[in-house]
Enzyme design. Structure first.
Site, mmCIF file in Angstrom:
data_model
loop_
_atom_site.group_PDB
_atom_site.id
_atom_site.type_symbol
_atom_site.label_atom_id
_atom_site.label_comp_id
_atom_site.label_asym_id
_atom_site.label_seq_id
_atom_site.Cartn_x
_atom_site.Cartn_y
_atom_site.Cartn_z
ATOM 1 N N CYS A 111 -1.919 -11.760 -0.362
ATOM 2 C CA CYS A 111 -2.632 -10.563 0.085
ATOM 3 C C CYS A 111 -4.025 -10.913 0.588
ATOM 4 O O CYS A 111 -4.647 -10.126 1.306
ATOM 5 C CB CYS A 111 -2.701 -9.530 -1.035
ATOM 6 S SG CYS A 111 -3.155 -10.223 -2.632
ATOM 7 N N GLU A 168 -3.616 -3.221 -6.881
ATOM 8 C CA GLU A 168 -4.096 -4.112 -5.813
ATOM 9 C C GLU A 168 -2.974 -4.192 -4.799
ATOM 10 O O GLU A 168 -1.837 -4.513 -5.133
ATOM 11 C CB GLU A 168 -4.444 -5.487 -6.380
ATOM 12 C CG GLU A 168 -5.189 -6.375 -5.395
ATOM 13 C CD GLU A 168 -4.260 -7.331 -4.683
ATOM 14 O OE1 GLU A 168 -4.125 -7.198 -3.439
ATOM 15 O OE2 GLU A 168 -3.679 -8.195 -5.345
ATOM 16 N N THR A 209 0.829 -1.203 0.000
ATOM 17 C CA THR A 209 0.000 0.000 0.000
ATOM 18 C C THR A 209 0.866 1.257 0.000
ATOM 19 O O THR A 209 0.592 2.219 -0.722
ATOM 20 C CB THR A 209 -0.934 -0.004 1.216
ATOM 21 O OG1 THR A 209 -1.796 -1.140 1.140
ATOM 22 C CG2 THR A 209 -1.775 1.262 1.279
#
Length: 542
Positions: free
Chosen positions: A327, A293, A267
């Protein structure tokens, strides 16, 4: 020039091979593993179809056997990133003008090559370079990537087929143009299929790509580029550069021809790239498409009506397959007091039975985490949990003497907001909070507020009214939501993958939604009998 409308072969999900004892696929894979272990590979960059070697050689080793050398890759610099952009832009016009069915054919051929002669190669490099066991490599590097190629070709045809209505005397048409410029693909280590698809999806739609893989995925990245070449992908359409991330990003994100970013990773990195694009927005020829993503803090929430054994197995698989380096991996669980003792018994029994070691021993369920940085981060979370008085129910040990091994670890926390319940760890660590049965609704609120992520989540219950109500309340907590199933294992064509909030743009890899991000529509209106007088009837008086 073809004058027919072509139907792409109907896609079907590639069957997962079992690698059972004595099976042909197991023999082939073991032979390929042995061959790769005996020879050191030399991995160049691929720019305009040419192998580029710099002499700045970086060692490649298995995460589970750090003293063994698999080979070396040639590290590049800013000049190679610029060369890759130049090559992509030079190839762009001819690739854009190519008929869509020929673009589809290349990737359909890639699927068949991967289903056959490339299967053991890509699985073996994924196993050795990324420390995946045979099954995890099979469902990723082989099956999911084959599915991406086949289903994306089908979705592309469906996108092109959809056309607007036309009024009398008018023919309205819609075409989907590739983006102007190049797409910058930045890919992770943990899924070989994602790495290839982040390049292939834009390319299939007529775009050209500069690909920067993670350094810990370079071993299998070489096989991906070989696969593209043998499938007939023209030179310059996908160019692979092996540089530090900031070096590649500095050149690519400052280039006026940047048309898109296709990203999977952390992120923090994604936000940095987005911020950089925003700061450079006045430099670009077009507004770049940003598709990403990123992380997750994925949950399993059990209701008192859930079945304990089903919950336990979902946690065992969901949290610890591929060492939790998905993830989508189950990282936090909320279990009712009435089920906890039974769930705990099954879960601890499962975890204690998991064998850990090299990927070449097919009896090992757990292998190594990807590198020393990941090892240090994950082990620090475990050490801090011990120091803070949290209960280690299983695992909790780790060593990097021979490889980056961390035991699958289950932590029972005494606070639902404890750091391991809120922060992404990306390793084989599952935190469990036990709640009082009557506080199910309150627990939903805690779950929703504990993290910024919203990638995957799972709800276990047998009461349909509870399932309906909870699913509605949890609708923004996960882009991929599972009812009575683990929160991992999305299948192309069945569960398009992606999440919201801090987990990404939710553009759903494995669906037409993702492909639409890599085209710029043009509406064409043709009037067969144009008017010859500007005057409209309303101008006439009665």
């Amino acid at each position: 020039m073809a004058n027919a409308f072509f139907n792409v072969p109907t896609p079907k999900n590639e069957a997962v091979k079992s690698y059972a004892a004595g099976s042909k696929e197991k023999q082939e894979l073991k032979a390929q593993l042995a061959a790769y272990k005996q020879a050191e590979i030399d991995v160049p960059m691929i720019i305009n179809g040419q192998e580029i070697r710099t002499g700045n050689k970086q060692r490649i080793h298995p995460p589970h056997e750090i003293n063994h050398t698999l080979g070396y890759y040639h590290k590049g610099d800013a000049t190679h990133v610029q060369a890759a952009i130049d090559a992509a832009l030079a190839a762009r016009a001819k690739w854009e003008e190519s008929s869509w069915e020929h673009r589809a054919s290349i990737f359909l051929k890639a699927a068949e090559l991967l289903a056959g002669p490339y299967r053991a190669k890509l699985n073996a490099t994924t196993m050795l370079g990324q420390s995946k066991n045979a099954f995890q490599a099979e469902i990723d590097a082989a099956c999911e990537l084959i599915d991406f190629f086949r289903f994306n070709a089908h979705y592309m045809a469906e996108i092109y087929k959809e056309q607007p209505n036309s009024a009398p005397g008018i023919w309205n048409r819609l075409e989907h143009r590739p983006l102007e410029g190049f797409v910058f693909a930045v890919t992770p280590f943990n899924f070989t299929s994602i790495c290839a698809n982040l390049c292939a999806a834009p390319a299939m739609m007529g775009n050209v790509v500069v690909w920067k893989p993670a350094e810990t995925q370079v071993y299998s990245a070489k096989v991906i580029m070989d696969l593209f070449r043998d499938a007939g992908l023209p030179d310059g359409v996908i160019n692979m550069v092996l540089t530090d991330g900031p070096v590649a990003g500095d050149i690519a994100l400052n280039h006026p021809e940047l048309s898109g970013l296709h990203f999977t990773g952390s992120t923090g990195t994604f936000q940095h790239l987005w911020r950089t694009i925003g700061n450079n927005i006045n430099k670009y020829k077009t507004y770049p498409r940003i598709v990403g993503e990123t992380g997750g803090k994925d949950y399993v929430l059990a209701h008192p009506t859930a079945k304990a054994k089903e919950v336990a197995v979902a946690l065992s698989r969901g949290a610890f397959e591929y060492q939790g380096q998905k993830c989508s991996a189950a990282s936090r669980a909320y279990i009712p007091q009435s089920l906890w003792e039974e769930v705990k018994t099954y879960l601890v029994e499962d975890v204690n039975s998991m064998k850990m070691g090299t990927v070449e021993d097919f009896r090992n369920f757990i292998n190594a985490v990807i590198d020393e940085r990941a090892f240090d981060k994950i082990s620090a979370y475990i050490a801090k949990a011990k120091e803070d008085g949290q209960t280690i129910l299983a695992g909790g040990n780790y060593s990097k003497e021979k490889g980056y091994f961390i035991e699958p670890t289950v932590i029972q926390v005494n606070d639902p907001k404890y750091r391991t319940m809120c922060e992404e760890i990306f390793g084989p660590v599952l935190s469990v909070y036990v709640y009082e049965d009557e506080k199910f609704e309150e627990t939903i609120d805690i779950l929703n507020e504990s993290t910024d992520y919203a990638l995957t989540g799972a709800l276990f219950a047998t009461d349909r009214h509870v399932i309906e109500a909870a699913a509605q309340r949890l609708r923004h907590t996960a882009g991929n939501f599972y009812i009575n199933d683990k929160p991992t294992g999305a299948v192309v064509g069945q569960q398009p993958f992606g999440g919201g909030r801090a987990s990404g743009t939710n553009d759903k890899a494995g669906a037409a939604l993702n492909l639409l991000r890599w085209v710029s529509p043009r509406t064409i209106k043709e009037n067969f009998v144009p008017p010859t007088d500007y005057r409209y009837p309303f101008l006439e008086e009665a």
